[in-house]
Every structure is written in structure tokens, then in C-alpha cells.
Design a protein around this motif. Structure first.
Motif, mmCIF file in Angstrom:
data_model
loop_
_atom_site.group_PDB
_atom_site.id
_atom_site.type_symbol
_atom_site.label_atom_id
_atom_site.label_comp_id
_atom_site.label_asym_id
_atom_site.label_seq_id
_atom_site.Cartn_x
_atom_site.Cartn_y
_atom_site.Cartn_z
ATOM 1 N N SER A 1 37.891 41.628 40.549
ATOM 2 C CA SER A 1 36.799 41.857 39.593
ATOM 3 C C SER A 1 37.136 41.220 38.251
ATOM 4 O O SER A 1 38.319 41.082 37.898
ATOM 5 C CB SER A 1 36.607 43.368 39.403
ATOM 6 N N SER B 1 36.893 42.759 35.727
ATOM 7 C CA SER B 1 37.556 43.823 34.973
ATOM 8 C C SER B 1 39.086 43.777 35.139
ATOM 9 O O SER B 1 39.800 44.457 34.422
ATOM 10 C CB SER B 1 37.013 45.195 35.380
ATOM 11 N N ASP B 2 39.591 42.964 36.075
ATOM 12 C CA ASP B 2 41.038 42.795 36.248
ATOM 13 C C ASP B 2 41.599 41.695 35.339
ATOM 14 O O ASP B 2 42.821 41.550 35.216
ATOM 15 C CB ASP B 2 41.368 42.436 37.704
HETATM 16 C C1 RP5 Z 1 38.422 46.420 42.596
HETATM 17 O O1 RP5 Z 1 37.794 47.515 42.046
HETATM 18 C C2 RP5 Z 1 38.723 45.486 41.466
HETATM 19 O O2 RP5 Z 1 39.883 44.763 41.749
HETATM 20 C C3 RP5 Z 1 38.851 46.364 40.273
HETATM 21 O O3 RP5 Z 1 40.217 46.626 39.957
HETATM 22 C C4 RP5 Z 1 38.167 47.655 40.697
HETATM 23 C C5 RP5 Z 1 36.957 47.960 39.871
HETATM 24 O O4 RP5 Z 1 36.092 46.852 39.896
HETATM 25 P P1 RP5 Z 1 34.768 46.838 39.010
HETATM 26 O O5 RP5 Z 1 33.917 47.952 39.510
HETATM 27 O O6 RP5 Z 1 35.234 47.020 37.569
HETATM 28 O O7 RP5 Z 1 34.166 45.483 39.224
HETATM 29 O O8 RP5 Z 1 37.645 45.786 43.556
#
Ligand code: RP5
Length: 154
Positions: A14, A16-17
């Protein structure tokens, strides 16, 4: 590093990572390792993950770093699709602190191993990736040796 063939592929689940995984990219840059970054979720974009991982070795990559959080299956899925070594980075999470990510990454079935660094261990993933490169590429072995000399100096 776009001018050189990437040797390390960084994939994360994501956007967010990205904040954490920038530390991995910065460390690779410091060590002079060409890399590429892709954002693709094993659950939301499985075909993109499969295609990227399956093509990585053919495009010249030698090591993959895979970061994800929560039900963090990305590294395992990537490892299933490539002969390259995969280093996983469990992301710290808001609900379970990253233990969820860690356990879902390390408990791989026999035959499909991944390496796993600490929760949010993005910098160590870059160093380990460079050490793996160094086993076959003396220039990277020397960069790690120099890195460790500087560490020892404090
Ligand atoms: C995982 O879910 C991602 O690697 C991230 O760490 C987590 C949250 O993802 P988002 O909902 O912020 O896109 O797939």
C-alpha cells in the motif's frame, strides 16, 4: 537509480507503507544499489503482484524486498512466483502493533522460504539485500565491509 538495471525490487502492499519503506530506498541509495519500487497488494491486485514477481529475475533483479502489514501475505505470494530470495518487512499496524504482519510473514510453508527482518525493519532489509548481492558481486561486498567499518567507529 533509474539509469541502471535494478538489482533490488522493493514491493509494498500500500501507499501507506511508503513512509517506512523510504528508509529502505535511502539505505540502498547510500550503498549505491540500483532498485525499483512498486506498490501492489497481494489481495487487491493479485495479478499485478504475480506478473511483477514472475518477471523480476528475467529483468535482472537479484533480490526482492516485500513489505506489507496486517494479513501480510505479499512476501509469501511473491516468493511463490520467483526463484529470487525474498526479504520481508512486517509493517507496524495500528490494531496489533505489527505482530499480525510478522506472524503472517514468517510462518511460510515448507519449500517456500522468506527471510524476515524486524517490524518496520526497512533499513535492515536494504543492508541484508546488499549483503546477498555481495555474495556474488565483490563491489557490494566491499560496500558492506566499509559500512561495517563505519558502524564500528561509532
Ligand atoms: C496491507 O495492509 C498494506 O501493506 C498495509 O500495510 C496495510 C494497510 O493498507 P491500507 O489500507 O493503508 O492501504 O495490505
Amino acid at each position: 537509480m533509474a539509469e541502471k538495471t535494478p538489482l533490488v525490487g522493493i514491493i509494498m502492499g500500500s501507499k501507506s507503507d511508503l513512509g517506512v519503506m523510504e528508509e529502505c530506498a535511502e539505505q540502498l541509495e547510500e550503498l549505491g544499489v540500483p532498485y525499483e519500487v512498486v506498490i501492489a497488494s497481494a489481495h487487491r491486485q493479485p495479478a499485478k503482484v504475480h506478473d511483477w514477481a514472475a518477471g523480476a529475475a528475467g529483468r535482472g533483479m537479484r533480490v526482492i524486498v516485500a513489505a506489507a502489514g496486517k494479513a501480510a501475505h505479499l512476501g509469501g505470494v511473491v516468493a511463490a512466483c520467483t526463484p529470487l530470495p525474498v526479504i520481508t518487512v512486517p509493517m507496524k499496524t495500528s490494531d496489533l502493533g505489527g505482530l499480525d504482519s510478522l506472524l503472517s510473514m514468517v510462518q511460510m510453508p515448507a519449500g517456500v522460504p522468506v527471510a524476515c527482518v524486524a517490524i518496520n525493519g526497512a533499513k535492515n532489509a536494504a543492508i541484508l539485500a546488499t549483503q546477498i548481492l555481495g555474495t556474488g558481486m565483490p563491489e557490494y561486498l566491499e560496500r558492506i565491509a566499509e559500512f561495517k567499518r563505519r558502524l564500528a567507529e561509532g
